[in-house]
Design a protein around this motif. Structure first.
Motif, PDB file in Angstrom:
ATOM      1  N   PHE B 105      38.773  42.131  38.291  1.00 41.76           N
ATOM      2  CA  PHE B 105      38.525  41.547  39.696  1.00 41.76           C
ATOM      3  C   PHE B 105      38.986  40.323  40.179  1.00 41.76           C
ATOM      4  O   PHE B 105      39.320  40.074  41.834  1.00 41.76           O
ATOM      5  N   ASP B 109      40.592  40.543  43.806  1.00 42.21           N
ATOM      6  CA  ASP B 109      39.853  41.005  44.992  1.00 42.21           C
ATOM      7  C   ASP B 109      39.818  39.574  44.959  1.00 42.21           C
ATOM      8  O   ASP B 109      38.486  38.765  45.233  1.00 42.21           O
ATOM      9  N   GLU B 111      39.115  38.107  47.860  1.00 46.59           N
ATOM     10  CA  GLU B 111      38.179  37.123  49.030  1.00 46.59           C
ATOM     11  C   GLU B 111      36.975  36.603  48.483  1.00 46.59           C
ATOM     12  O   GLU B 111      36.679  36.144  48.719  1.00 46.59           O
ATOM     13  N   PHE B 115      33.899  33.902  43.784  1.00 42.54           N
ATOM     14  CA  PHE B 115      32.605  34.455  42.796  1.00 42.54           C
ATOM     15  C   PHE B 115      32.744  34.792  41.137  1.00 42.54           C
ATOM     16  O   PHE B 115      32.560  34.416  40.468  1.00 42.54           O
ATOM     17  N   TRP B 116      34.772  35.797  40.862  1.00 41.94           N
ATOM     18  CA  TRP B 116      34.655  35.728  39.853  1.00 41.94           C
ATOM     19  C   TRP B 116      35.257  34.629  38.847  1.00 41.94           C
ATOM     20  O   TRP B 116      35.018  35.149  37.778  1.00 41.94           O
TER      21      TRP B 116
END
Lengths: 466, 336
Positions: B105, B109, B111, B115-116
């Motif tokens: 991810f 991902d 954006e 977070f990841w």
């Protein structure tokens, strides 16, 4: 907090396996599809098959990763929440679970690296073999896990000593009475599920007009496949029904919401089953058809739920409605296949906008059918974990409190509700970018593998450049 | 049933090795995940993640094998231990989910990259801590009545198990630093050496405290280690541990690349041996021995046939994939 740990544990198991099963439902079929595409490319040498294959490999890798992490959760569920079931059944079932892990998991994970990242490192035939092995691995996985599942439905080849099951005959355990019909029904369902996704993706690419050649290949190939598999599945489902009639009559009675035993019973198309009153409300029935479909005889006898004492009956509403959802999906699928065949015959398959749109809209239908079918068979097995022998209420871990499971279920819900939408978005993004795009290339390089020392330059075969 | 062959020692060996392999393999990649949080910039984070990207899923598979192996070979232990560590297992699994999907991810991902990044870092740390709590609980023992765990799901959280949880953070951190010394160069390698020294100090402190605490908590274990002649027979273990610790410290501070990782592995092996000696022949301390918890002969035999064929194949494949991805992780990977 006064919550029943048994009910909460069932809910939690349904939650984690319900989400998990969506991934094998997709990856089993996709792995085979990729292997077929790689084979076509190897034999025909046409690059379009390669582009389609690489496109599916990108989607597959996301789904497979999610399948692995949600799969790791599953064996631990048996220990954390169902320890008495684990203690009672381990001598019989644990080798089946362990073989699932050993043969399949390792085979998949082993050759997956070559399939995903080894295209230019190994010879072309070896890459094709890796694709075949990944597909075989997913099938072995289904074999063992469905064997274990079927044994819980129709146990055989065991003896019971002091409340524990012990193996007597491994062949009878593995090939228990419902195994082969369940295995074929499930695997074909998985193939169909992936098939409808591919059909929808193909239709989408044709509609977008960006990669029409690839879209046409996907649409055409999967429509042929579905033309063969959807009718086959209806036949297999019917066969599986006969098996259930023979081995799990109470489940069948619940599926049909049949309360009274009788011959020449009607087919209930719709009803609201009332378990308290032991009857159906608002029933819409076709006289005589029930016996014909379920037993293949006009006067065939169907046992009613009243023949079973209430503590041995499964809940009625869930199997009843879920079964109708599953069959409804089947009818829709058959419609899509037949219309598609007719359009193909008229030479308008790729140029009929409303049909392409239908294919796109219907693409998740396999997942709905799989979940519905799973609910039919697992809720229909209640109130047992091992049919007729071990009650669900006696299977749960004795130390668990309702509060424990409320906390854990809330945690599983939170995490899955973050991860699944994220994963779905990423897969949709790959589809939107289309074959031959740079998206997958970025991802594989970023994944750190192709550009590692021995694999330099592996990511982009020349023919992928648009 | 005829008792032709005693499969229990074989399965003890297989399962013991599988668990140890898991601890080493996922240990270093979880360790890299822990150190990931201290990386200075995106380029460094990419290299750290890429150093384990090709192999982490294979490593994690040993956890499944360990869990299923325990279920298959020693089901009674499985049925007692796993519900007793309900919450640490839950936390570990969810942390592993986050950390596992973060690999894919994070790159797809953009954006939500931060977070990841956090999912990967905290996921690794939390999973490690939870595994340490499980380990501490097993050493501590469980409240059992009949053949089932009868305590509360929160029993496993004790000062001792929290200590082992923290200890494992340092332990996996040490393995992770050892791995990074092997796989990186320049500044990154220097950072890994520094982190390795911090972790080594933590590991040694933890080994010391646990070695003192366990026998105090448990007289039976105390007499196993400190009675004559055992104290003489077992003395090589602490002595070797001290020697290995010194050697590892020197390796971390010198030019050597392989010895720090090897030292970390040796410290884990010695600690593992120490725990095994303390608990043997019990698998559920102190109620059930390996033999009492074992599954039936037919079950163990049936599974052994396939395992003896498949395990060598798996080991060969694993070594091969390490061979394919050997060498330094270069800085031109990942930053796209």
């Amino acid at each position: 907090m006064d919550v029943d740990p048994v009910f909460m544990s069932r809910l939690q198991f349904a939650w984690v396996i319900g989400w998990h099963i969506l991934l094998p439902a997709f990856t089993v079929g996709s792995a085979a599809y990729i292997a077929v595409l790689e084979g076509f490319h190897l034999v025909s040498g046409r690059d379009v098959y390669l582009r389609v294959s690489m496109f599916w490999i990108r989607i597959f890798s996301v789904a497979f990763g999610m399948g692995v992490v949600t799969g790791v959760v599953m064996p631990f569920q048996i220990g954390t929440n169902w320890s008495r079931y684990a203690d009672a059944t381990s001598n019989v079932l644990s080798p089946l679970f362990a073989y699932e892990g050993l043969t399949a998991f390792f085979l998949e994970a082993g050759f997956l690296g070559v399939l995903l990242f080894g295209r230019t490192v190994v010879p072309r035939w070896a890459h094709f073999v890796a694709a075949l092995m990944v597909a075989a691995g997913t099938l072995f996985s289904s074999f063992w896990i469905l064997s274990a599942n079927s044994w819980m439905q129709t146990p055989a080849g065991y003896e019971i000593i002091d409340g524990r099951f012990y193996p007597v005959d491994w062949i009878k355990i593995i090939f228990n009475p419902s195994f082969l019909s369940r295995l074929s029904h499930t695997v074909v369902a998985f193939f169909i599920t992936a098939g409808f996704v591919a059909l929808g993706a193909g239709a989408y690419l044709i509609r977008r007009r960006r990669f029409p050649a690839e879209g046409r290949i996907m649409l055409s190939m999967t429509l042929w496949l579905l033309t063969a598999l959807v009718p086959l599945q209806i036949f297999l489902g019917d066969h599986h029904g006969l098996n259930t009639l023979e081995h799990q009559p109470a489940k069948l009675a619940a599926i049909e919401a049949r309360w009274e035993t009788g011959r020449s019973v009607p087919l209930t198309l719709f009803a609201i089953p009332d378990e308290k009153a032991e009857s159906n409300r608002a029933a819409i029935e076709v006289p005589g058809l029930g016996s014909l479909i379920l037993t293949h005889k006009l006067g065939g006898e169907i046992k009613g739920l009243k023949d079973f004492s209430p503590d041995q009956r499964p809940p009625v509403a869930v199997p009843f409605f879920a079964f109708r959802i599953m069959v409804g999906c089947g009818v829709l699928m058959l419609g899509v296949v037949l219309i598609g065949g007719w359009l193909r015959w008229r030479g308008r398959l790729m140029e009929t906008p409303w049909y392409l749109l239908s294919c796109l809209l219907i693409s998740p239908i396999g997942f709905i059918a799989v979940i519905a079918g799973w609910a039919v068979t697992e809720v229909g097995r209640q109130p047992w974990t091992v049919y007729g022998l071990l009650r669900t209420a006696h299977s749960v871990s004795p130390s668990l409190t309702g509060r424990d499971v409320v906390i854990s279920l809330a945690a599983y819900m939170t995490v899955y509700l973050i991860m699944y939408p994220a994963g779905l978005l990423l897969m949709l993004r790959i589809v939107r970018a289309g074959p031959a795009s740079q998206v997958g290339q970025d991802a594989t390089i970023a994944g750190g593998r192709p550009k590692a020392p021995v694999l330099a330059g592996a990511a982009i075969p020349a023919e992928r450049e648009p | 049933m005829m008792h032709v062959l005693d499969f229990v020692p074989i399965w003890t060996l297989i399962l013991g090795s599988a668990v140890f392999l898991y601890v080493l393999l996922d240990g270093f990649d979880l360790g890299v995940g822990i150190l990931y949080g201290f990386a200075q910039n995106a380029a460094a984070r990419n290299i750290l993640m890429n150093s384990i990207a090709p192999i982490w899923d294979g490593n994690e598979t040993w956890l499944v094998f360990g869990g299923l192996g325990l279920f298959a070979a020693f089901p009674l232990a499985f049925a007692i231990i796993i519900p007793a560590v309900y919450f640490p297992i839950l936390v570990m699994l969810l942390a592993l989910v986050f950390r596992g999907v973060a690999f894919e991810f994070r790159f797809r991902d953009a954006e939500h990259k931060t977070f990841w990044d956090h999912a990967f870092n905290y996921g690794s740390g939390v999973a490690t801590f939870a595994q340490g709590v499980v380990l501490g609980s097993i050493v501590q023992g469980f409240q059992v009545s009949g053949t089932a765990f009868s305590g509360s799901s929160f029993d496993c959280l004790t000062p001792f198990s929290i200590l082992t949880g923290v200890a494992l953070l340092f332990g996996y951190g040490l393995l992770g630093a050892g791995w990074l010394i092997l796989k990186t160069e320049g500044d990154l390698q220097e950072t890994a050496r520094r982190q390795g020294r911090v972790c080594l100090v933590g590991v040694l402190a933890a080994i010391g405290i646990v070695s003192a605490w366990t026998p105090i908590m448990n007289p039976a274990i105390a007499s196993r280690w400190f009675s004559v002649p055992n104290i003489l027979l077992l003395a090589p273990i602490p002595i070797t541990t001290i020697a290995v610790a010194l050697q590892t410290w020197r390796a971390l501070s010198s030019r050597s690349e392989i010895l720090a990782f090897a030292g970390g592995i040796a410290l884990f092996a010695l600690s593992y041996l120490g725990i095994a000696i303390s608990l043997y022949p019990f698998i559920v301390w102190p109620q059930f021995t390996l033999w009492q918890a074992a599954s039936s002969d037919r079950t163990q035999a049936f599974l052994l046939v396939g395992t003896l064929v498949l395990l060598p194949v798996i080991l060969m494949y694993t070594s091969w994939s390490y061979w394919v991805f050997r060498g330094k992780v270069r800085s031109d990977i990942g930053d796209h």
